[in-house]
Design a protein around this motif. Sequence first.
Motif, PDB file in Angstrom:
ATOM      1  N   CYS A  98       0.841  -1.201   0.000  1.00  0.00           N
ATOM      2  CA  CYS A  98       0.000   0.000   0.000  1.00  0.00           C
ATOM      3  C   CYS A  98       0.878   1.255   0.000  1.00  0.00           C
ATOM      4  O   CYS A  98       1.826   1.369   0.777  1.00  0.00           O
ATOM      5  N   CYS A 146       0.061   3.163   3.672  1.00  0.00           N
ATOM      6  CA  CYS A 146       0.436   2.619   4.988  1.00  0.00           C
ATOM      7  C   CYS A 146       1.499   1.525   4.903  1.00  0.00           C
ATOM      8  O   CYS A 146       2.021   1.095   5.933  1.00  0.00           O
ATOM      9  N   CYS A 165      -5.412  -2.400  -0.329  1.00  0.00           N
ATOM     10  CA  CYS A 165      -4.678  -2.612   0.917  1.00  0.00           C
ATOM     11  C   CYS A 165      -5.449  -3.553   1.850  1.00  0.00           C
ATOM     12  O   CYS A 165      -6.647  -3.375   2.069  1.00  0.00           O
ATOM     13  N   CYS A 173      -5.569  -0.877   5.427  1.00  0.00           N
ATOM     14  CA  CYS A 173      -6.375   0.356   5.463  1.00  0.00           C
ATOM     15  C   CYS A 173      -7.457   0.369   4.390  1.00  0.00           C
ATOM     16  O   CYS A 173      -8.328   1.252   4.396  1.00  0.00           O
TER      17      CYS A 173
HETATM   18 ZN   LIG Z   1      -2.895   0.764   3.403  1.00  0.00          ZN
END
Ligand SMILES: [Zn+2]
Length: 199
Positions: free
Chosen positions: A7, A10, A29, A32
């Motif tokens: 991702c 994050c 992701c 998140c």
């Molecule tokens: Zn993420």
Amino acid sequence: MKKVYFCQWCGSATKQDIPDGDDKSRAICTSCGKVTYQNPKMVTGCLVEHDDKVLLCKRKIPPSYGLWTLPAGYMEMGESAVEGATRETWEEAGAEVEVMSPFAQLDIPLIGQTYIIFRARLKTPQFSPGPESIECRLFALDEIPFDSLAFSSMLVTLNLYIEDLKAGKLSFHYGTINKRPGTGPSDIHSYTLDDHLRC
Ligand SMILES: [Zn+2]
């Protein structure tokens, strides 16, 4: 297209799936839930004219090391296509140019690139190779090294330019460069120019 494994927000692992309301598989992701969208990149450059010649740079970097190209490169965030083309021409050819008109937009769907090439002229008759170029040279149209060009996009651009000059009228061109199936990136002559529009 290169897969995105992590991702971009994050750093967690992604999974390939079709997001709700979408119809394409994307990297989503697993932590998140954000989706990483991959979109084509814009390459911008200048067809620099001087004394009935055009300015080419011999590449000092891969890909296509040692082959000739118009000064061009990826647009940076925060700049316009004209600013990017002017900057690339300064970086690769040490040439200060004034952009005159758009000349060609060439899409290459297979590799997710769009080229926009502007006609430009030298503000002063000076240029010198930047760190990414072995040599920069002005070529008369009958001297252009068509056997050692770096990219299909440059081959198409220079061919269209020469055709226009022979016809006595410069146009703006849009086209799609489709590589013929089974040809590698270094075979710059194996393509078709489709959806060619001009005005
Ligand atoms: Zn993420």
